[in-house]
Design an enzyme around this catalytic site. Structure first.
Site, PDB file in Angstrom:
ATOM      1  N   ASP A 259      -6.296 -39.727  44.724  1.00  0.00           N
ATOM      2  CA  ASP A 259      -7.301 -38.666  44.756  1.00  0.00           C
ATOM      3  C   ASP A 259      -7.904 -38.410  43.368  1.00  0.00           C
ATOM      4  OD1 ASP A 259      -6.656 -38.500  47.333  1.00  0.00           O
ATOM      5  OD2 ASP A 259      -5.824 -36.455  47.291  1.00  0.00           O
ATOM      6  N   ALA A 260      -7.052 -38.468  42.353  1.00  0.00           N
ATOM      7  CA  ALA A 260      -7.518 -38.125  41.005  1.00  0.00           C
ATOM      8  C   ALA A 260      -8.626 -39.072  40.544  1.00  0.00           C
ATOM      9  CB  ALA A 260      -6.359 -38.174  40.032  1.00  0.00           C
TER      10      ALA A 260
ATOM     11  N   SER B 188     -24.537 -37.435  80.628  1.00  0.00           N
ATOM     12  CA  SER B 188     -23.154 -36.986  80.792  1.00  0.00           C
ATOM     13  C   SER B 188     -22.422 -38.038  81.619  1.00  0.00           C
ATOM     14  CB  SER B 188     -23.113 -35.619  81.442  1.00  0.00           C
ATOM     15  OG  SER B 188     -23.767 -35.693  82.667  1.00  0.00           O
ATOM     16  N   LEU B 189     -21.186 -37.760  81.936  1.00  0.00           N
ATOM     17  CA  LEU B 189     -20.385 -38.738  82.665  1.00  0.00           C
ATOM     18  C   LEU B 189     -19.983 -38.171  84.007  1.00  0.00           C
ATOM     19  CD1 LEU B 189     -17.989 -39.770  79.759  1.00  0.00           C
ATOM     20  CD2 LEU B 189     -19.592 -41.299  80.912  1.00  0.00           C
TER      21      LEU B 189
ATOM     22  N   GLU C  14     -11.429 -45.520  76.463  1.00  0.00           N
ATOM     23  CA  GLU C  14     -11.376 -44.660  75.271  1.00  0.00           C
ATOM     24  C   GLU C  14     -10.874 -43.277  75.659  1.00  0.00           C
ATOM     25  OE1 GLU C  14     -15.498 -44.453  74.204  1.00  0.00           O
ATOM     26  OE2 GLU C  14     -15.629 -46.618  73.887  1.00  0.00           O
TER      27      GLU C  14
ATOM     28  N   LYS D  60     -11.153 -39.387  76.110  1.00  0.00           N
ATOM     29  CA  LYS D  60     -12.309 -38.504  76.259  1.00  0.00           C
ATOM     30  C   LYS D  60     -12.091 -37.303  75.343  1.00  0.00           C
ATOM     31  CE  LYS D  60     -15.488 -36.429  79.502  1.00  0.00           C
ATOM     32  NZ  LYS D  60     -15.671 -35.140  78.858  1.00  0.00           N
TER      33      LYS D  60
ATOM     34  N   ASP E 261     -12.368 -33.957  73.278  1.00  0.00           N
ATOM     35  CA  ASP E 261     -12.776 -32.620  73.685  1.00  0.00           C
ATOM     36  C   ASP E 261     -13.352 -31.886  72.481  1.00  0.00           C
ATOM     37  OD1 ASP E 261     -13.163 -30.623  75.428  1.00  0.00           O
ATOM     38  OD2 ASP E 261     -11.065 -30.059  75.658  1.00  0.00           O
TER      39      ASP E 261
ATOM     40  N   ARG F 243     -26.328 -32.155  71.623  1.00  0.00           N
ATOM     41  CA  ARG F 243     -26.792 -32.764  72.854  1.00  0.00           C
ATOM     42  C   ARG F 243     -27.786 -31.854  73.573  1.00  0.00           C
ATOM     43  NH1 ARG F 243     -24.494 -32.366  78.081  1.00  0.00           N
ATOM     44  NH2 ARG F 243     -25.093 -34.111  79.384  1.00  0.00           N
TER      45      ARG F 243
ATOM     46  N   GLU G  17     -18.506 -37.568  69.023  1.00  0.00           N
ATOM     47  CA  GLU G  17     -17.959 -36.240  69.252  1.00  0.00           C
ATOM     48  C   GLU G  17     -17.451 -35.674  67.937  1.00  0.00           C
ATOM     49  OE1 GLU G  17     -18.245 -35.619  72.500  1.00  0.00           O
ATOM     50  OE2 GLU G  17     -16.854 -34.020  73.042  1.00  0.00           O
TER      51      GLU G  17
ATOM     52  N   TYR H  23     -18.933 -42.836  69.598  1.00  0.00           N
ATOM     53  CA  TYR H  23     -18.559 -43.619  70.769  1.00  0.00           C
ATOM     54  C   TYR H  23     -19.708 -44.359  71.461  1.00  0.00           C
ATOM     55  CZ  TYR H  23     -19.717 -39.064  72.834  1.00  0.00           C
ATOM     56  OH  TYR H  23     -20.325 -37.889  73.162  1.00  0.00           O
TER      57      TYR H  23
ATOM     58  N   LYS I  99     -15.686 -47.618  80.357  1.00  0.00           N
ATOM     59  CA  LYS I  99     -17.078 -48.079  80.345  1.00  0.00           C
ATOM     60  C   LYS I  99     -17.076 -49.574  80.625  1.00  0.00           C
ATOM     61  CE  LYS I  99     -17.903 -44.729  76.703  1.00  0.00           C
ATOM     62  NZ  LYS I  99     -18.096 -44.494  75.283  1.00  0.00           N
TER      63      LYS I  99
ATOM     64  N   LYS J  90     -10.259 -37.692  84.406  1.00  0.00           N
ATOM     65  CA  LYS J  90      -9.809 -36.455  83.774  1.00  0.00           C
ATOM     66  C   LYS J  90      -8.310 -36.209  83.962  1.00  0.00           C
ATOM     67  CE  LYS J  90     -12.617 -33.659  82.393  1.00  0.00           C
ATOM     68  NZ  LYS J  90     -13.822 -32.976  82.817  1.00  0.00           N
TER      69      LYS J  90
ATOM     70  N   CYS K 260      14.567   0.348  77.347  1.00  0.00           N
ATOM     71  CA  CYS K 260      14.769  -1.043  77.767  1.00  0.00           C
ATOM     72  C   CYS K 260      14.708  -1.126  79.289  1.00  0.00           C
ATOM     73  CB  CYS K 260      16.122  -1.533  77.262  1.00  0.00           C
ATOM     74  SG  CYS K 260      16.609  -3.110  77.969  1.00  0.00           S
TER      75      CYS K 260
ATOM     76  N   CYS L 116      18.648  -2.068  80.375  1.00  0.00           N
ATOM     77  CA  CYS L 116      19.810  -1.186  80.169  1.00  0.00           C
ATOM     78  C   CYS L 116      19.414   0.249  79.835  1.00  0.00           C
ATOM     79  CB  CYS L 116      20.706  -1.752  79.076  1.00  0.00           C
ATOM     80  SG  CYS L 116      19.978  -1.604  77.432  1.00  0.00           S
TER      81      CYS L 116
ATOM     82  N   CYS M  88      15.181  -3.783  72.100  1.00  0.00           N
ATOM     83  CA  CYS M  88      16.119  -2.918  72.800  1.00  0.00           C
ATOM     84  C   CYS M  88      17.284  -2.703  71.849  1.00  0.00           C
ATOM     85  CB  CYS M  88      16.583  -3.617  74.070  1.00  0.00           C
ATOM     86  SG  CYS M  88      18.182  -3.069  74.661  1.00  0.00           S
TER      87      CYS M  88
ATOM     88  N   CYS N 182      23.579  -4.218  76.837  1.00  0.00           N
ATOM     89  CA  CYS N 182      22.436  -4.662  77.620  1.00  0.00           C
ATOM     90  C   CYS N 182      22.735  -5.998  78.304  1.00  0.00           C
ATOM     91  CB  CYS N 182      21.224  -4.791  76.704  1.00  0.00           C
ATOM     92  SG  CYS N 182      19.757  -5.311  77.604  1.00  0.00           S
TER      93      CYS N 182
HETATM   94  S1  IVH Z   1     -19.822 -41.753  76.437  1.00  0.00           S
HETATM   95  C1  IVH Z   1     -23.491 -42.476  78.717  1.00  0.00           C
HETATM   96  N1  IVH Z   1     -17.427 -41.632  75.399  1.00  0.00           N
HETATM   97  O1  IVH Z   1     -18.111 -36.482  77.380  1.00  0.00           O
HETATM   98  C2  IVH Z   1     -22.150 -42.132  78.244  1.00  0.00           C
HETATM   99  N2  IVH Z   1     -18.486 -39.601  76.011  1.00  0.00           N
HETATM  100  O2  IVH Z   1     -19.184 -35.800  80.089  1.00  0.00           O
HETATM  101  C3  IVH Z   1     -22.146 -40.899  77.486  1.00  0.00           C
HETATM  102  N3  IVH Z   1     -17.174 -37.610  75.524  1.00  0.00           N
HETATM  103  O3  IVH Z   1     -21.300 -35.476  76.493  1.00  0.00           O
HETATM  104  C4  IVH Z   1     -20.901 -40.478  76.887  1.00  0.00           C
HETATM  105  N4  IVH Z   1     -15.446 -38.651  74.661  1.00  0.00           N
HETATM  106  O4  IVH Z   1     -19.523 -35.364  74.712  1.00  0.00           O
HETATM  107  C5  IVH Z   1     -18.461 -40.937  75.906  1.00  0.00           C
HETATM  108  N5  IVH Z   1     -15.303 -41.673  74.447  1.00  0.00           N
HETATM  109  C6  IVH Z   1     -16.344 -40.993  74.953  1.00  0.00           C
HETATM  110  C7  IVH Z   1     -16.330 -39.591  75.025  1.00  0.00           C
HETATM  111  C8  IVH Z   1     -17.428 -38.925  75.576  1.00  0.00           C
HETATM  112  C9  IVH Z   1     -15.958 -37.474  74.950  1.00  0.00           C
HETATM  113  C10 IVH Z   1     -18.004 -36.488  76.004  1.00  0.00           C
HETATM  114  C11 IVH Z   1     -19.410 -36.510  75.488  1.00  0.00           C
HETATM  115  C12 IVH Z   1     -20.289 -36.399  76.677  1.00  0.00           C
HETATM  116  C13 IVH Z   1     -19.348 -35.936  77.737  1.00  0.00           C
HETATM  117  C14 IVH Z   1     -19.800 -36.469  79.062  1.00  0.00           C
END
Ligand code: IVH
Length: 676
Positions: A35-36, A84-85, A118, A120, A122, A141, A178, A230, A295, A319, A413, A416, A431, A437
């Site tokens: 680091d230094a 979205s997925l 991969e 998912k 959060d 997004r 993400e 991703y 995917k 999920k 309590c 008791c 207590c 007790c």
């Molecule tokens: S791919 C067309 N990969 O999940 C594919 N999404 O429900 C688009 N997310 O809005 C997303 N991990 O925020 C992809 N490994 C991953 C992910 C991921 C989390 C989230 C992402 C997206 C949401 C879709």
């Protein structure tokens, strides 16, 4: 003074070296220099830029923080929508997905189609736009088509390169990923916030979202945010590989940070194995996830499959059961613990969360209850993660009916009826009934027989509660006077189980001083302290005779703990129980006092154990390290000195390697111990 050509060159060379170090550190997790040295380079660049402000560029590594607060976020349009997925919540739904994919592609369902699998993540989805390798825009997004411009904020995230590494990237490259707050950072951030009396975040995702939505980028810069990229959005000028996993490899070469826990798998079987593997490792990952994503790996297949409404047909999220759910508090009761501490517990409308039905959730203590202001009748968020006890995270204020009353500590309590007191500066109300007790007695006994104490197999909570309720057991010593017939007559017991239990009780007599001491349940004396004290004195009588000052010479024992131990042994009743236990035949090996484990051969050293050791259990290894003055903790951090690993070692080993912490295998560990 205008900068000379030599200065310009120097500035560029410093920037390029710093960028490379950033990449090594943040993306590859393999810092090249201490680091230094890194700090020195940054300082040098800062000095030059101060002298020659005309040389400052937006992509200089010094320019992450410093932008002025803005009044509102601007909006941007995603040229390629951020989709979205679709979700699969069960194996059946996953099978349906795979069947649809293979049918459309006209390939055999069991042809071993390759998926890029991969975690998912959060966190918060973001888009990063690079023009000629320079980060020019960061956006949320939003609704998928229009998002918010958060360029100033994403620039403060160390893992986001301000400039891509020079290796043939497209001239316009938009990537998606993400932003998240790693768990470790989240915990540390909340601890600090609590100390400062500031608002805490309920989970890492909210923390990431809240941090990204700051109008003042200096605030974002203080938050420990991270990113995994991703996917790719818009690209102009430049070719990309023809499958997803290789695109991610390429992005990583350009300096973008990719999740390390990804894998290319074959067919449904591969997907399910990945799901199970990540599920097992979920609690030890450094980031929160809510499932995994599969995917279709080949881009030509992706193209062929296309999209339906707002989700691709070539990907799905598998999920995990939700870890947070909403339910209603039906009642709030107080449970009395071993030391008399009253724990508020919410009785809930049963709800399915984290894979089980939950009807009780802890509220921890009065401070927490007041902070969260939970009342009977409230709608609350309940969380159950892994094997952790379910807890009430927060209330939903909008759903509070009128007239709910604030919950107060009971004056007496609930078990008791002794007075309840709350000492100054303590979160717990207690207590004062002590051994009168029944709840305290039962809890003390449960602790005494627990696995890490006397380890009596087969003596469950229900049986203990029965035995305490009929006054058959008043102290742990009474345990050794139970007979077969009376045990066989208890609820849900028979002759065979009574015999087994008696055998287990008999077996527990042969123990260690550390376990015995821990089992006594002295306040503030946890396993590690008990081990240190046992090793220090070697003999129970010496501990019982020790004064407070003497006790404080043991490593980890401060004035409070010393006073607790001293007053415990000064209590006549406790002396009698101990005598009675020894008279019943409890034995352990006495050892020579090791004058100070603080001077022990491993003193000052912190160990983390991971995986299965072949020579001993992890508990035994822990006892040995502690006896030699070392400390054992559960998480790998910069403070860890050694990580001892055995078979099937998990992410702790990888983390240690990344942090450059010394790792020791089973054989070397044994050698260290035998050298002591
Ligand atoms: S791919 C067309 N990969 O999940 C594919 N999404 O429900 C688009 N997310 O809005 C997303 N991990 O925020 C992809 N490994 C991953 C992910 C991921 C989390 C989230 C992402 C997206 C949401 C879709």
């Amino acid at each position: 003074m205008t900068a000379s050509a030599a200065t310009k060159k120097k500035v560029e060379s410093l920037r390029s070296r710093i960028r490379n170090h950033n990449y090594q550190y943040h993306v590859l997790d393999e810092p090249e220099v201490p680091d230094a040295e890194y700090d020195r380079l940054v300082r040098e660049l800062q000095d030059l830029e101060k002298e020659h402000p005309e040389l400052i560029t937006a992509d200089s590594p010094t320019q992450r923080v410093g932008a002025e607060p803005i009044k509102a976020f601007g909006t941007i349009r995603h040229i390629i929508p951020m989709l979205s997925l679709e979700n699969a919540f069960s194996e059946d739904e996953l099978n349906d997905f795979h069947r649809r994919v293979t049918e459309r592609l006209e390939i055999e369902i069991d042809a071993g189609l390759k998926y890029a699998a991969e975690p998912k993540l959060d966190g918060v989805a973001v888009s990063l736009l690079y023009e000629k390798g320079q980060l020019v825009r960061g956006a949320t997004r939003g609704d998928g088509t229009t998002g918010e411009d958060i360029t100033h904020n994403v620039r403060t995230i160390d893992a986001v390169p301000l400039k891509l590494l020079d290796k043939g990237y497209p001239s316009t490259l938009e990537v998606r990923g993400e932003v998240f707050m790693p768990r470790e950072g989240f915990i540390a951030y909340n601890q600090q916030a609590l100390q400062k009396g500031e608002k805490t975040f309920v989970n890492p995702r909210n923390a990431a979202a809240g941090s990204l939505r700051q109008l003042d980028p200096r605030l974002t810069a203080e938050r420990p945010l991270d990113i995994y990229v991703y996917s790719v959005g818009l690209t102009i000028g430049g070719a990309l590989p023809d499958c997803h996993s290789e695109i991610l490899d390429r992005l990583q070469e350009w300096g973008l940070k990719i999740c390390p826990d990804r894998k290319v798998v074959s067919g449904i079987k591969g997907c399910l194995e990945f799901y199970a593997d990540i599920g097992r490792r979920r609690d030890s990952l450094r980031y929160d996830i809510d499932g995994v994503v599969y995917k279709v790996n080949r881009l030509d297949y992706q193209k062929e499959l296309g999209f339906v409404s707002r989700a691709p047909r070539w990907a799905t999220a598998h999920k995990f059961p939700a870890q947070e759910e909403i339910t209603i508090v039906r009642d709030i009761e107080f449970q009395v613990g071993r030391t008399g501490a009253l724990t508020p517990v919410a009785r809930l409308e049963p709800v399915f969360v984290g894979g089980v039905t939950v009807s009780n959730a802890t509220l921890h203590n009065m401070d927490e209850l007041q902070r969260k202001d939970v009342r009977i009748g409230d709608t609350v968020v309940v969380r159950r993660a892994g094997d952790v006890i379910p807890e009430v995270v927060k209330i939903i204020p909008e759903r509070r009916p009128k007239g709910l009353r604030i919950v107060k500590v009971p004056a007496k309590c609930p078990v008791c009826h002794s007075a309840v007191v709350r000492e100054k500066g303590e979160a717990a109300a207690r207590c004062t009934g002590g051994l009168i007790c029944a709840a305290q007695r039962a809890e003390a006994l449960k602790h005494f027989v627990s696995r890490r104490a006397l380890d009596v197999n087969g003596l469950g909570s229900k049986l203990i509660e029965q035995l305490v309720a009929i006054d058959r057991i008043k102290t742990p010593a009474d345990l050794y006077r139970l007979d077969r017939d009376e045990l066989a007559g208890m609820d849900r017991m028979g002759e065979k189980s009574a015999e087994n239990l008696l055998a287990a009780i008999e077996q527990s007599k042969d123990t260690t001083l550390a376990r015995f001491l821990y089992g006594l349940g002295i306040r503030e004396v946890g396993e590690a302290t008990a081990s240190s004290i046992a090793a220090h004195y070697g003999k129970l009588t010496r501990i019982m005779e020790a004064d407070e000052q003497g006790l404080q010479t043991v490593s980890d024992v401060g004035p409070v703990v010393a006073s607790r131990i001293h007053s415990f042994f000064a209590e006549k009743h406790n002396q009698e129980v101990i005598k009675s236990l020894i008279d019943s035949g409890l034995t352990w090996k006495e050892t020579k006092p090791s004058p100070n484990t603080a001077d022990g051969p491993l003193s000052g050293k912190t160990f983390v154990l991971t995986g299965m050791l072949s020579s001993m259990t992890r508990d035994e290894a822990k006892e040995k390290i502690q006896a030699a003055g070392g400390k054992v903790t559960g998480t790998v951090s910069k403070k860890t000195d050694y990580v001892v690993y055995g078979d099937k070692a998990g992410s702790k080993l990888t983390k240690a390697q990344n942090l450059g912490i010394e790792t020791i295998d089973d054989a070397s560990f044994q050698k260290i111990l035998s050298d002591q």
